[in-house]
Design a protein around this motif. Sequence first.
Motif, PDB file in Angstrom:
ATOM      1  N   ARG A  73     136.787  36.322 -15.277  1.00 63.55           N
ATOM      2  CA  ARG A  73     137.398  35.810 -14.047  1.00 63.55           C
ATOM      3  C   ARG A  73     136.932  36.620 -12.845  1.00 63.55           C
ATOM      4  O   ARG A  73     136.623  36.061 -11.792  1.00 63.55           O
ATOM      5  CB  ARG A  73     138.920  35.832 -14.165  1.00 63.55           C
ATOM      6  CG  ARG A  73     139.608  35.340 -12.904  1.00 63.55           C
ATOM      7  CD  ARG A  73     141.107  35.167 -13.067  1.00 63.55           C
ATOM      8  NE  ARG A  73     141.754  36.324 -13.637  1.00 63.55           N
ATOM      9  CZ  ARG A  73     142.764  36.257 -14.514  1.00 63.55           C
ATOM     10  NH1 ARG A  73     143.247  35.103 -14.912  1.00 63.55           N
ATOM     11  NH2 ARG A  73     143.302  37.373 -14.989  1.00 63.55           N
TER      12      ARG A  73
ATOM     13  N   LYS B 198     134.119  38.167 -12.474  1.00 65.05           N
ATOM     14  CA  LYS B 198     132.737  37.763 -12.201  1.00 65.05           C
ATOM     15  C   LYS B 198     132.716  36.430 -11.450  1.00 65.05           C
ATOM     16  O   LYS B 198     131.964  36.261 -10.490  1.00 65.05           O
ATOM     17  CB  LYS B 198     131.955  37.662 -13.507  1.00 65.05           C
ATOM     18  CG  LYS B 198     130.492  37.363 -13.325  1.00 65.05           C
ATOM     19  CD  LYS B 198     129.763  37.337 -14.665  1.00 65.05           C
ATOM     20  CE  LYS B 198     128.303  36.994 -14.436  1.00 65.05           C
ATOM     21  NZ  LYS B 198     127.553  36.899 -15.688  1.00 65.05           N
ATOM     22  N   HIS B 199     133.572  35.477 -11.871  1.00 69.34           N
ATOM     23  CA  HIS B 199     133.634  34.176 -11.213  1.00 69.34           C
ATOM     24  C   HIS B 199     134.139  34.318  -9.770  1.00 69.34           C
ATOM     25  O   HIS B 199     133.613  33.667  -8.861  1.00 69.34           O
ATOM     26  CB  HIS B 199     134.537  33.235 -12.005  1.00 69.34           C
ATOM     27  CG  HIS B 199     134.467  31.822 -11.550  1.00 69.34           C
ATOM     28  ND1 HIS B 199     135.459  30.910 -11.799  1.00 69.34           N
ATOM     29  CD2 HIS B 199     133.522  31.132 -10.850  1.00 69.34           C
ATOM     30  CE1 HIS B 199     135.135  29.737 -11.280  1.00 69.34           C
ATOM     31  NE2 HIS B 199     133.967  29.846 -10.697  1.00 69.34           N
TER      32      HIS B 199
ATOM     33  N   ASP C 147     131.371  35.321  -7.440  1.00 67.84           N
ATOM     34  CA  ASP C 147     130.214  34.444  -7.222  1.00 67.84           C
ATOM     35  C   ASP C 147     130.471  33.443  -6.091  1.00 67.84           C
ATOM     36  O   ASP C 147     131.492  33.480  -5.418  1.00 67.84           O
ATOM     37  CB  ASP C 147     129.763  33.784  -8.528  1.00 67.84           C
ATOM     38  CG  ASP C 147     130.594  32.598  -8.980  1.00 67.84           C
ATOM     39  OD1 ASP C 147     131.403  32.065  -8.190  1.00 67.84           O
ATOM     40  OD2 ASP C 147     130.420  32.173 -10.143  1.00 67.84           O
TER      41      ASP C 147
ATOM     42  N   ASP D 144     131.332  30.400  -5.946  1.00 66.58           N
ATOM     43  CA  ASP D 144     132.486  29.503  -6.018  1.00 66.58           C
ATOM     44  C   ASP D 144     133.678  30.037  -5.217  1.00 66.58           C
ATOM     45  O   ASP D 144     134.514  29.266  -4.761  1.00 66.58           O
ATOM     46  CB  ASP D 144     132.941  29.295  -7.474  1.00 66.58           C
ATOM     47  CG  ASP D 144     132.077  28.302  -8.219  1.00 66.58           C
ATOM     48  OD1 ASP D 144     131.290  27.578  -7.573  1.00 66.58           O
ATOM     49  OD2 ASP D 144     132.196  28.241  -9.457  1.00 66.58           O
TER      50      ASP D 144
END
Length: 189
Positions: free
Chosen positions: A82, A84-85, A88, A90
Motif C-alpha cells: 500500500r 508503494k501504491h 506512485d 495513482d
Amino acid sequence: MKRFKLTFFLAITTLCASAQKWKSDPEHSRLGFRIEHMQISEVNGIFKDFEIEVKAAKPDFSDAVIALRAEISSIDTEVEARDKHLKDKDFFDAESYPTIQFKSKSISRIDENRYSVTGMLTMHDVTKQVTMEMVHNGTINNTVTKKRTAGFQVTGTISRSDFEIGSKFPEKLVGDSVFIVADAELQLQ
C-alpha cells in the motif's frame, strides 16, 4: 512622520529580533493521518521524515509562524504494498512531487491554550488554504536535553480531491476526507 516611521521600524526590528526559533524533536513527534476505506474501515498512516519549525516571540505562541515539510517517500501505513501504491502516480507521485509543505498565514486564539491556525498547504503541486486547530500543551525545561521544550497537537481535516490525489479512486473506495494529527515536541534552538 519621520519619527513615526523610525519608531515603527524599530518596533518591527525588535519583534523580529526577539522571535525564538523552535524545531520539532523527531524522536518525540509524529505526523499522522486517517482516511476511510470502502466506507467500512479506516487506514492510518504516518510520515516518518518530517520537520516543523516555529518562530514565536511570545511565550504562549500566540504570534507563532509555523512551517512544516514532510517527505512523501517516508509514508508508512504498515503495509509495504500500500505504501508503494501511495507513492506512485495513482496517488502522491512522490517522484514528481517529493514533499508536502505547510506555511502558516495567521493564528488566532480560541481559548487559553487552543488556537486556529490558517495557512497554505502544498501537496501534489497544488496549494490550498487550510485551517487547523492547534493545542499548546505546555512548555517546560527538559531535564534530559537541557533545552526549553514545548508540546503541541495540531488536528484538522482536508479533502484529498482538493489536492488531486487519487483522482481515479471514487469516494466509495477511498474516502475524500483525510484527518490529520500532528503531535510535536518542539525544542528551542
